[in-house]
Design an enzyme around this catalytic site. Structure first.
Site, short mmCIF file in Angstrom:
data_model
loop_
_atom_site.label_atom_id
_atom_site.label_comp_id
_atom_site.label_asym_id
_atom_site.label_seq_id
_atom_site.Cartn_x
_atom_site.Cartn_y
_atom_site.Cartn_z
N LYS A 107 -9.87 -5.14 -5.49
CA LYS A 107 -10.78 -4.02 -5.74
C LYS A 107 -10.12 -2.94 -6.57
O LYS A 107 -10.76 -2.22 -7.30
CB LYS A 107 -11.15 -3.34 -4.41
CG LYS A 107 -11.95 -4.18 -3.47
CD LYS A 107 -11.95 -3.51 -2.08
CE LYS A 107 -12.51 -4.42 -1.02
NZ LYS A 107 -12.21 -4.01 0.33
N LYS A 143 0.82 -1.22 0.00
CA LYS A 143 0.00 0.00 0.00
C LYS A 143 0.85 1.25 0.00
O LYS A 143 0.46 2.26 -0.59
CB LYS A 143 -0.97 0.01 1.19
CG LYS A 143 -2.12 -0.96 0.99
CD LYS A 143 -3.37 -0.57 1.75
CE LYS A 143 -4.51 -1.50 1.42
NZ LYS A 143 -5.65 -1.37 2.31
N LYS A 172 -3.56 -11.49 -7.03
CA LYS A 172 -4.87 -11.74 -6.43
C LYS A 172 -5.92 -10.80 -7.03
O LYS A 172 -5.59 -9.68 -7.45
CB LYS A 172 -4.75 -11.64 -4.90
CG LYS A 172 -5.39 -10.44 -4.31
CD LYS A 172 -5.33 -10.38 -2.81
CE LYS A 172 -5.54 -8.91 -2.46
NZ LYS A 172 -5.74 -8.57 -1.10
P1 TYM Z 1 -10.39 -6.62 2.91
O1 TYM Z 1 -11.47 -5.63 3.09
O2 TYM Z 1 -9.26 -6.29 1.97
O3 TYM Z 1 -10.99 -7.99 2.43
C1 TYM Z 1 -12.10 -8.58 3.10
C2 TYM Z 1 -11.94 -10.10 3.10
O4 TYM Z 1 -11.87 -10.60 1.75
C3 TYM Z 1 -10.73 -11.45 1.63
N1 TYM Z 1 -10.22 -11.33 0.25
C4 TYM Z 1 -10.03 -12.37 -0.58
N2 TYM Z 1 -10.24 -13.68 -0.42
C5 TYM Z 1 -9.97 -14.48 -1.48
N3 TYM Z 1 -9.50 -14.04 -2.68
C6 TYM Z 1 -9.27 -12.71 -2.88
N4 TYM Z 1 -8.83 -12.28 -4.06
C7 TYM Z 1 -9.54 -11.80 -1.79
N5 TYM Z 1 -9.45 -10.47 -1.64
C8 TYM Z 1 -9.86 -10.18 -0.38
C9 TYM Z 1 -9.75 -10.94 2.66
O5 TYM Z 1 -8.81 -11.92 3.02
C10 TYM Z 1 -10.66 -10.57 3.81
O6 TYM Z 1 -10.96 -11.71 4.59
N6 TYM Z 1 -7.68 -5.94 7.03
C11 TYM Z 1 -8.87 -6.57 6.49
C12 TYM Z 1 -10.16 -6.14 7.16
C13 TYM Z 1 -10.17 -6.31 8.63
C14 TYM Z 1 -10.34 -7.53 9.33
C15 TYM Z 1 -10.32 -7.19 10.70
C16 TYM Z 1 -10.53 -8.86 8.92
C17 TYM Z 1 -10.03 -5.32 9.55
N7 TYM Z 1 -10.12 -5.85 10.80
C18 TYM Z 1 -10.43 -8.16 11.70
C19 TYM Z 1 -10.66 -9.82 9.93
C20 TYM Z 1 -10.62 -9.47 11.29
C21 TYM Z 1 -8.97 -6.22 5.03
O7 TYM Z 1 -8.46 -5.23 4.58
O8 TYM Z 1 -9.78 -7.05 4.31
#
Ligand code: TYM
Length: 334
Positions: free
Chosen positions: A200, A115, A197
């Site tokens: 978004k 990032k 991967k």
């Molecule tokens: P975020 O918002 O980027 O993504 C949300 C969830 O989607 C999963 N994910 C994927 N899984 C499979 N293939 C992909 N291409 C893919 N892209 C995203 C992510 O692994 C995630 O589970 N830091 C976290 C949000 C967060 C969080 C937490 C998660 C904040 N606090 C506490 C769990 C517990 C994040 O940015 O996810």
């Protein structure tokens, strides 16, 4: 534990348009686990501002995401679905845990490196300490299990280290959480470059399927997905594009990758891509319809937001007060 049940926590950022990766890697598993656990599902809007956001847009997306959780099948009467920013305990615990986290640990985080490369003009302290806020999210609810995609594993490891470090000094304060990674769909790759991967923020609009994409857009993106010249549908690392499509198809239909390979034995990529597109549409269309329906029911959604913020706050405060006492903050006289 809350009552008889173990606790589950997870969250998603309300940044950009959610992708099929978010759904198959996380949201879908949340739904399947929701009966077994006492669940907290947060729209982590505080995490979102580590990257500059348009305020009106962020508010809109946060609400759309909260509605999506419900549309995906999470019953908001049973599952605590809430905005992170409505529970001040997240920020308060994050400060305390910041004082137990080493710079070296945060320097190693690959998401920070990625990032900060992408937003070189805004490498803020929040971006650096982001994993500590994430650890606080999880530990605040004494979560036993955290369903996430593989990309979040490094953050989860840090969360476990912090919990253990704190417990080692102050006694058993935090539950040490386990990650839950689904068997298929834990890492959905870009349709245009299967080495990356699905994300978004991909600049190529054909690389990601967005949860709100119209059926014809989904079909077109699947048809254009990059494969190879092997002309055989096998589940193996040497064919990453085909493997990714098998993963998507498996996760959408509930079939095992081996079954999918058998099903499409001797058939062409064109036919397979069509079937993948249809499988995705059959999962996303009902989700979109339900989200549109819920979106109209403003009073209901508002009541959920209020009720669940209060519930989350209650459990968050229980942990926070314990932690504050342990580190030596003066008792509150009220
Ligand atoms: P975020 O918002 O980027 O993504 C949300 C969830 O989607 C999963 N994910 C994927 N899984 C499979 N293939 C992909 N291409 C893919 N892209 C995203 C992510 O692994 C995630 O589970 N830091 C976290 C949000 C967060 C969080 C937490 C998660 C904040 N606090 C506490 C769990 C517990 C994040 O940015 O996810």
């Amino acid at each position: 534990m809350i009552g008889e049940k173990k606790v589950l926590f997870s969250g998603m950022q309300a940044t950009g348009n959610l992708t099929l990766g978010n759904y198959l890697g996380a949201l879908k598993n949340w739904v399947s686990l929701s009966d077994e656990y006492e669940c907290f599902y947060s729209v982590v809007d505080m995490h979102s501002i580590t990257v500059r956001q348009n305020p009106a847009e962020l508010r809109k997306r946060a609400r759309a995401l909260l509605i999506l959780y419900i549309a995906a099948g999470l019953d908001p009467e049973k599952n605590c679905i809430y905005y992170q920013s409505h529970v001040s305990g997240h920020a308060e615990l994050a400060w305390i845990l910041n004082c137990f986290t080493y710079m070296g640990e945060l320097n190693r985080m690959t998401q920070f490196k990625d990032k900060s490369a992408k937003h070189a003009d805004n490498i803020n302290a929040g971006l650096f300490t982001y994993p500590v806020l994430m650890a606080s999210d999880i530990l605040l609810y004494q979560a036993d299990v955290v369903p996430v995609g593989i990309d979040q594993m490094q953050h989860l490891e840090l969360t476990r280290d912090l919990a253990q470090r704190f417990n080692h000094i102050y006694g058993n304060v935090f539950t040490v959480p386990e990650a839950y990674i689904g068997k298929v769909g834990a890492k959905i790759m870009s349709l245009q470059d299967p080495a990356k991967k699905m994300s978004k923020s991909d600049e190529n609009p054909n690389a990601s399927i967005f949860l709100m994409d119209e059926p014809d857009v989904i079909m077109r993106k699947c048809k254009r997905a990059v494969t190879d010249s092997e002309a055989q549908i096998l589940y193996r690392e040497e064919q990453p594009g085909v493997k990714n499509l098998i993963d998507i198809y498996s996760a959408c239909t509930g079939k095992q990758p081996e079954e999918v390979v058998k099903e499409f034995d001797g058939r062409g990529y064109g036919e397979f891509k069509l079937a993948v597109g249809e499988a995705v549409v059959s999962v996303l269309k009902p989700l979109q319809d339900e989200a549109a329906r819920l979106n109209k029911d403003k009073a209901y959604i508002d009541s959920i937001i209020k009720k669940n913020a209060e519930k989350a706050d209650y459990y968050a405060m229980k942990t926070l007060r314990k932690v504050q006492k342990k580190v030596g903050f003066p008792e509150r006289i009220r």
